[in-house]
Design a protein around this motif. Structure first.
Motif: not given
Ligand SMILES: Nc1nc2c(ncn2[C@@H]2O[C@H](COP(=O)(O)OP(=O)(O)OP(=O)(O)O)[C@@H](O)[C@H]2O)c(=O)[nH]1
Ligand SMILES: [Mg+2]
Length: 461
Positions: A62-67, A70-76, A306-313
């Motif tokens: 259900e979640e929208k893909l963050p900009p 990719g879909r795979k990375e998002h699921v992981i 993923i970690q990069e994005v998580a850190e940015e968040e």
């Protein structure tokens, strides 16, 4: 390796996903099924597994893909986040220099209390704290000898009396004595062997009442799997359990069961035991633990991203503003280093500031990878107070930090200098004293997006 089989199974599930040509509902359901299988095999409670995998499935579908993802990375990423959450909130045993913290270790017979006492004092001794132990186990023959031998190995004082019968009196005496010696961590070992569990709980209560520990840490044997839940619950109902240490996670297939069961009780797991030797102790950080469970081979790159994005968040605009207002603490710096893939947000930020590379000598700007690693180790030896307020770090504390981190005082001072430089620089620029034209103006504009009211001047102190 800890929980090797669980790690392998989860890793396998994610690898399958990352190889799938495209991520549709079927691929996600398949992933969820494999995660279920892996967790059940690690003896995780069925209900917990179903709850977890339901959340993963729902979010993945259900979640929208963050900009930029990719879909795979998002699921992981979702799997990574949910598993981390599942293992509880990170929480550490914080010591304060000059203050005594009394830790009472409790747990059933053979759970690994005495071994863990030695591991804990060794851990904190290495970080420059004054530590000691009290043997309040008057039940088990040879309990004092066992602890005093371990104490000798670590090089710490062990208070005890092999002939004593009254464990409560002994515990009180020991704690008083070590407090008088101004030890900063006093770990009290208690008996696990008793004719009846009732008697054990009663003794534990009385010791706790007698010494008024700052924290009671429950030691749970990881090889018992999800049964750990009942055990933790029994102790929790008898006394105030502040934290948990799960032992014997080396070479047990049931570790996942023990960890998740214990996490579900709400008391934070602060350490895990991963071997019989004194150095086989790890602070338990759920996210790092999960990353290690999952991260290897071909999904490593994905996880990095993923970690990069998580850190940015993690670095929310509010934090950014505080940092830009000069409120950069050493903890911020540490978090950045932690986040450190080479392009941590702070570095990106610095690189975006024109003039930065000129004003700060090149060498200081690009402190080598090695040095950053060393800085991290140094910061690990600081107390939370020192990280928040580095001004506290005067000569004697610098000495302690250097000793605790196995570095030199000069290196600690260098870190502080770097930090100061960084802080001043950022502050200057945030106050708008930087170039008022060209690239700087452009940067301001770019930042407006991230920091809604940055343009109105921001805070200046
Ligand atoms: N493999 C492994 N063995 C451990 C670990 N922690 C403790 N042990 C072993 O477990 C056994 C029991 O450990 P103890 O520390 O004596 O346990 P205890 O809770 O103090 O036992 P009682 O005092 O009898 O209640 C010992 O053989 C330890 O070497 C661990 O993390 N991994
Ligand atoms: Mg013992």
């Amino acid at each position: 390796m800890v929980l090797e089989s669980l790690g392998r199974a989860l890793h396998g599930a994610l690898r399958k996903l990352s190889r799938a040509p495209h991520i549709d509902e079927r691929a996600i359901k398949e992933l969820v099924r494999e995660i279920q299988r892996a967790l059940l095999q690690a003896d995780v409670n069925v209900e917990l597994v179903l709850g977890l995998t339901k959340r993963i499935e729902k979010r993945a579908l259900e979640e929208k893909l963050p900009p930029g993802m990719g879909r795979k990375e998002h699921v992981i990423k979702i799997v990574y986040q949910e598993l981390s959450e599942f293992l509880g909130k990170p929480s550490e045993l914080a010591l304060e220099p000059g203050k005594s913290k009394v830790l009472l270790m409790v747990g059933l017979q053979g759970s690994g209390k005495t071994t863990s006492v030695a591991k804990l004092v060794a851990h904190f001794k290495k970080r420059g704290f004054k530590v000691g132990t009290v043997c309040a186990d008057t039940f088990r023959p040879g309990a004092y000898e066992q602890l005093s031998q371990l104490g000798q190995q670590v090089g710490v004082e062990v208070f005890g009396d092999p002939k004593a019968k009254d464990s409560i009196k002994l515990a009180k005496e020991g704690v008083k004595r070590l407090k008088d010696e101004r030890l900063e961590l006093i770990v009290v070992d208690s008996a696990g062997r008793h004719r009846k569990e009732e008697a054990l709980m009663e003794e534990m209560r009385q010791i706790a009442e007698g010494i008024k520990p700052d924290e009671i840490m429950l030691v749970v044997d990881g090889t018992i799997g999800q049964q750990a839940k009942e055990q933790a619950a029994a102790f929790k109902s008898a006394t105030e359990i502040g934290s948990i240490l799960v032992t014997k996670l080396d070479g047990t297939a049931k570790g996942g069961g023990a960890l998740s069961a214990v996490a579900a009780t709400g008391a934070p797991i602060k350490f895990i035991g991963v071997g019989e030797h004194i150095e086989d102790l790890e602070p338990f950080v759920p996210e790092r633990f999960v990353a290690r469970l999952l991260g290897m081979g071909d999904i490593e790159t994905l996880l990095k991203k993923i970690q990069e994005v998580a850190e940015e968040e993690k670095l929310k605009p509010a934090d950014m503003k505080a940092i830009l207002a000069g409120k950069l603490t050493l903890r911020d710096v540490y978090d950045q280093l932690e986040a450190m893939s080479k392009m941590g947000p702070l570095k990106k930020l610095m690189q975006m500031i024109p003039g930065m590379s000129v004003a700060v000598p090149d060498e200081q700007m690009r402190v080598g990878e090695e040095k950053l690693k060393k800085f991290k180790v140094i910061m690990q030896s600081m107390t939370p107070q020192e990280l928040e307020n580095p001004k506290l770090l005067h000569a004697s504390r610098i000495r302690r930090v250097a000793k605790g981190s196995g570095t030199s005082e000069a290196e600690v001072k260098e870190l502080l200098k770097q930090y100061d430089l960084m802080r001043k620089f950022i502050k200057t620029f945030a106050k708008g004293r930087g170039p008022k034209f060209g690239p700087w103006a452009k940067l301001m504009k770019e930042m407006k997006g991230a920091l809604p009211d940055f343009g109105s001047g921001g805070k200046t102190s």
